[in-house]
Design a protein around this motif. Structure first.
Motif, short mmCIF file in Angstrom:
data_model
loop_
_atom_site.label_atom_id
_atom_site.label_comp_id
_atom_site.label_asym_id
_atom_site.label_seq_id
_atom_site.Cartn_x
_atom_site.Cartn_y
_atom_site.Cartn_z
N GLN A 121 -2.77 -2.45 -3.24
CA GLN A 121 -2.74 -3.10 -1.92
C GLN A 121 -1.29 -3.38 -1.49
O GLN A 121 -0.92 -3.15 -0.34
N THR A 122 -0.46 -3.82 -2.43
CA THR A 122 0.96 -4.05 -2.12
C THR A 122 1.58 -2.73 -1.67
O THR A 122 2.27 -2.67 -0.65
N ALA A 123 1.29 -1.65 -2.41
CA ALA A 123 1.85 -0.33 -2.05
C ALA A 123 1.38 0.08 -0.66
O ALA A 123 2.18 0.55 0.15
N THR A 124 0.10 -0.15 -0.38
CA THR A 124 -0.45 0.26 0.92
C THR A 124 0.20 -0.55 2.04
O THR A 124 0.55 0.01 3.09
N TYR A 125 0.43 -1.84 1.79
CA TYR A 125 1.12 -2.66 2.80
C TYR A 125 2.52 -2.10 3.08
O TYR A 125 2.89 -1.83 4.23
N PHE A 126 3.32 -1.88 2.01
CA PHE A 126 4.69 -1.40 2.18
C PHE A 126 4.72 -0.03 2.86
O PHE A 126 5.60 0.25 3.69
N LEU A 127 3.74 0.82 2.54
CA LEU A 127 3.76 2.18 3.11
C LEU A 127 3.33 2.17 4.58
O LEU A 127 3.84 2.96 5.38
N LEU A 128 2.47 1.22 4.94
CA LEU A 128 2.15 1.04 6.37
C LEU A 128 3.41 0.57 7.10
O LEU A 128 3.73 1.04 8.19
N LEU A 129 4.17 -0.32 6.42
CA LEU A 129 5.42 -0.83 7.03
C LEU A 129 6.42 0.31 7.20
O LEU A 129 7.09 0.42 8.23
N GLU A 130 6.49 1.20 6.17
CA GLU A 130 7.38 2.38 6.27
C GLU A 130 7.00 3.22 7.48
O GLU A 130 7.85 3.67 8.24
N LYS A 131 5.67 3.42 7.65
CA LYS A 131 5.19 4.26 8.78
C LYS A 131 5.63 3.61 10.09
O LYS A 131 6.17 4.27 10.98
N LYS A 132 5.48 2.28 10.17
CA LYS A 132 5.84 1.57 11.41
C LYS A 132 7.34 1.71 11.67
O LYS A 132 7.76 2.02 12.79
#
Ligand SMILES: CN(C)C[C@H]1CC[C@H](N2C(=O)NCc3cnc4ccc(-c5cc(Cl)c(O)c(Cl)c5)cc4c32)CC1
Length: 339
Positions: free
Chosen positions: A312-323
């Motif tokens: 979940q932490t990874a998914t949060y950070f990778l969504l942030l990267e996409k943004k």
């Protein structure tokens, strides 16, 4: 049968993209976001006495969140292995880039060095010394921005950055005189020296101190005997000599470095070294996660704020990267996760 069952369904593994000492680094896709990541895989048996370096690196990288530091997204530990899921840097090592161009011109070296100084100023402000700064540990992302890696030798002195260290570590050619003399030293000061060696390497394409024999090499470092090639400008020679001071107290402190004329000429603004990441959680990312996991936003926020460095932490950070890359803040499947 998958070689790494722990990653199945979460990451799609691709080819090995490099190896760093006791680790193998593979390219992978994060299944939910489709984003590329680098997975550093280490076998506990092969690590042996080096095992503490991994716990050091993990602890440090969990605290470091900066635009010029390779981001840690997830840590997976099994009985026999460590997996570090890391930010992918497609352009590889700065070392290879310098070699490919023979040496860099001043304007390009200035851009890279500004980013390196920003990363080092940030880690020192967080109370860490890297202690192994060299072009092999500076990677380039898809926009040719610097990403500092390999925090296995970093130190977070108990009493803060003013307290002395003793461990002999790092790569000889980049090691400060006080470090190779076995004296006690300040982490920040040995990083300053290494940055001097780095800047020299960027502008010259070879090292200031080099010798086949390690004892000759050490003698050159301790006596500060190095030469400037004729193509170096006065400004760059002056900055390099302010960093390659044998007496650590005479080295230019990082606060001065941030506004040094050679680093601010043509750009005329001091280096913005603070992290560009916000302290607070990003609403769009939390919303997308909550929808995906079928949870309320406040439940999702509470879970992410525990920073478990799980999927979940990874998914949060990778969504942030996409943004941050201007991509839609969307996961690849939006139905609530079926367990
Ligand atoms: C000192 N050198 C030899 C070590 C090599 C290891 C492979 C690297 N690498 C490639 O070879 N190709 C592309 C590539 C792309 N993205 C990467 C992202 C992270 C890391 C990474 C991050 C941390 Cl924090 C770390 O500790 C380590 Cl070892 C690696 C490596 C990447 C990479 C380059 C440096």
């Amino acid at each position: 049968m998958s070689l790494y069952p722990e990653l199945k369904g979460f990451y799609h593994l691709r080819e090995t993209i490099g190896s760093g000492g006791f680790a193998k680094v593979k390219l992978a896709y994060h299944a939910l976001s489709g984003e590329k990541v680098a997975i550093k895989i280490m076998d506990k048996k092969t690590l042996g006495a080096e095992l503490p370096r991994v716990t050091t690196e993990i602890a440090a990288m969990k605290e470091l969140c900066h635009q010029h530091i390779c981001k840690l997204f997830q840590v997976i530990e099994t009985e026999t292995k460590f997996f570090l899921v890391l930010e992918y840097c497609p352009e590889g090592e700065l070392f290879d880039y310098i070699v490919s161009k023979d040496r860099l011109d001043e304007s390009e070296a200035q851009i890279f060095f500004r980013q390196i100084v920003a990363a080092v100023a940030y880690i020192h402000d967080c109370g860490f010394a890297h202690r192994d700064l060299k072009p092999e540990n500076l990677l380039l992302d898809e926009d040719q921005n610097i990403k500092l890696i390999d925090f296995g030798l970093c130190a977070k002195p108990k009493g803060g950055m003013e307290s002395l260290l003793t461990t002999l570590c790092g790569s000889p050619a980049y090691a400060a005189p006080e470090l190779i003399s076995g004296k006690q030293y300040l982490g920040s000061e040995v990083d300053q020296w290494s940055m001097g060696v780095l800047l020299y390497a960027l502008l010259c394409g070879f090292l200031p101190f080099d010798d086949e024999s390690i004892t000759q090499l050490y003698k050159k470092i301790k006596t500060g005997s190095y030469k400037f090639p004729e193509w170096l400008s006065d400004g760059s020679k002056e900055l390099i000599s302010q960093l390659l001071q044998i007496d650590p107290k005479k080295r230019i402190p990082i606060a001065e470095l941030l506004k040094h004329p050679w680093l601010t000429k043509n750009v005329n603004v001091p280096i913005e070294w603070k992290s560009k990441y916000k302290k607070s959680l990003d609403d769009d990312c939390i919303t997308e996660l909550a929808v995906h996991y079928g949870k309320t936003r406040s439940q999702m926020e509470e879970e992410i704020l525990q920073w478990k460095y799980d999927y979940q932490t990874a998914t949060y950070f990778l969504l942030l990267e996409k943004k941050m890359k201007g991509k839609p803040v969307r996961l690849l499947c939006r139905h609530p996760a079926r367990n």
